[in-house]
Design an enzyme around this catalytic site. Structure first.
Site: not given
Ligand code: COA
Length: 385
Positions: A29, A79, A111, A152, A201, A233, A242, A275, A308
């Protein structure tokens, strides 16, 4: 003595993927990417761009001939190094024509690297107030096709000129930093892509912010109400939000509203780029400075840097009189507008292209200011258009 940022700019590749297209291609979606993660476009780097060319393209725009004579250090936070020994800063130093009696090296801690570079630059200028330091944050943020982190990704570089009596902002002496040995995101030396525990993370990022922010309050006595804006960041724009939301309840409604509004301004560029790893915090700062009509000389901005692994830091910067005249707002916005949207199959093809390895040769032709011209005998040759 006032020390801080005298000039500041960024460069991103001229190719991008629209996140709606990526969502459709991944049977997801689009709202998950646009709302859930908070990303609209993702910069894609062609094979002719690496951290050297991204960094040089970012810095070339801001440096005068006088700057090049006065720079004593070139520090690259990254990195995305492609060599375990030789630093990208050495090639950037040559491409930019910086005077030879300079130090050039890389700093690594995920980062966080560019923040360490910035603080090192500040310390150097305190000892050598008539000299300058060029800090570059350059990265290719890559998680892999079809990976959890794919939405990302991004690519680009930030260039920061650190001087005494800076014309954009001063860096205060209030840094609070934190180190915790955690495996939330790392890249073993044999791996093309990082290993990442996404939920860990996210959790470590928010907890680290809480820890450095609480300690900063204890040490300095400052509260959220003392800040005109906070920059984070930004691995993806929902992440910083968040962290910000996790502390907002400790302040009054007007401060909450102000910090949320400034946060939205700070993520405008990142929403359209993705990113930048080491550069993300500073792309957020540039976005805030370029877009916000609410800031002025004397405005205080808190910066949260997170790498990280994990190292984090919270510190304060203060805008100086006339800072707006030093910003390249139109140039930045033109850079973002004049990019070409890639179809998903084009993106996948570009993403999987790699420079030759093991002594093989290849030549390239790119019209960008600095690009890779050829690879020969395991050496990258760069050209300036
Ligand atoms: N409409 C609106 N929001 C939606 C949605 C939809 N149809 N489907 C999912 N979402 C929201 C979820 O509720 C969640 O929101 P929340 O975090 O506020 O609860 C968000 O989208 C992400 O969904 P999630 O299921 O957690 O996504 P994911 O399992 O694909 O993981 C990351 C997301 C960011 C963890 C993943 O992209 C990742 O590993 N990124 C790299 C690491 C990173 O950037 N870490 C950050 C710290 S350095």
């Amino acid at each position: 003595m006032n020390i801080g940022i005298d000039k500041l700019s960024f460069y991103v590749p001229n190719l991008y993927v629209d996140m709606t297209d990526l969502a459709h291609a991944r049977d997801t979606d689009p709202n998950k990417f646009h709302i859930g993660i908070g990303q609209d476009k993702m910069a894609v780097s062609p094979v002719t761009q690496d951290i050297v060319t991204l960094g040089a393209n970012a810095a070339a725009k801001i440096l005068s001939d006088k700057d090049k004579e006065e720079i004593d250090m070139v520090i690259v936070g990254t990195e995305s190094s492609y060599d375990f020994s030789k630093a990208s800063a050495v090639a950037i130093h040559r491409l930019l024509g910086i005077q030879p009696f300079a130090r050039s090296f890389e700093i690594k801690e995920a980062c966080y690297g560019a923040t360490a570079a910035l603080q090192m630059a500040k310390n150097y200028i305190a000892e050598h107030p008539t000299r300058k330091v060029l800090v570059i944050a350059a990265d290719l943020a890559r998680y892999g096709l079809n990976s959890g982190g794919e939405p990302t990704q991004g690519a680009g570089a930030i260039a920061i000129l650190v001087t005494s009596d800076p014309r954009i902002l001063t860096i205060e002496n209030d840094s609070v930093f934190l180190t915790e040995d955690i495996y939330d995101f790392w890249r073993p030396s044999y791996a093309d892509f990082p290993l990442v525990d996404g939920p860990l993370s996210n959790e470590t990022y928010i907890q680290s912010f809480g820890k450095v922010w609480n300690r900063h309050k204890e040490v300095t006595g400052q509260t959220l109400a003392d800040y005109d804006a906070l920059c984070f960041h930004i691995p993806y724009t929902k992440m910083g939000k968040k962290a910000l939301l996790s502390v907002l309840s400790e302040t009054d409604e007007a401060t909450q509203e102000r910090l949320m509004n400034r946060y939205e301004e700070s993520i405008t560029y990142s929403r359209n780029v993705g990113n930048l790893y080491t550069g993300s915090l500073f792309l957020g700062l540039i976005s805030l400075l370029d877009i916000s009509k609410e800031l002025d000389a004397g405005s205080t901005i808190g910066l949260f840097s997170y790498g990280s692994g994990a190292v984090s830091e919270f510190f304060t910067v203060r805008l100086v009189e006339g800072y707006k005249e030093q910003l390249a707002v139109q140039e930045h916005q033109k850079l973002l507008e004049n990019r070409r949207k890639l179809a998903i199959d084009e993106y996948e093809e570009i993403f999987t292209q790699a420079l030759p390895k093991h002594g093989e040769a290849a030549t390239f032709d790119d019209e960008i200011l600095f690009s890779i011209e050829k690879v020969e005998n395991d050496i990258r040759f760069y050209k300036e258009n």
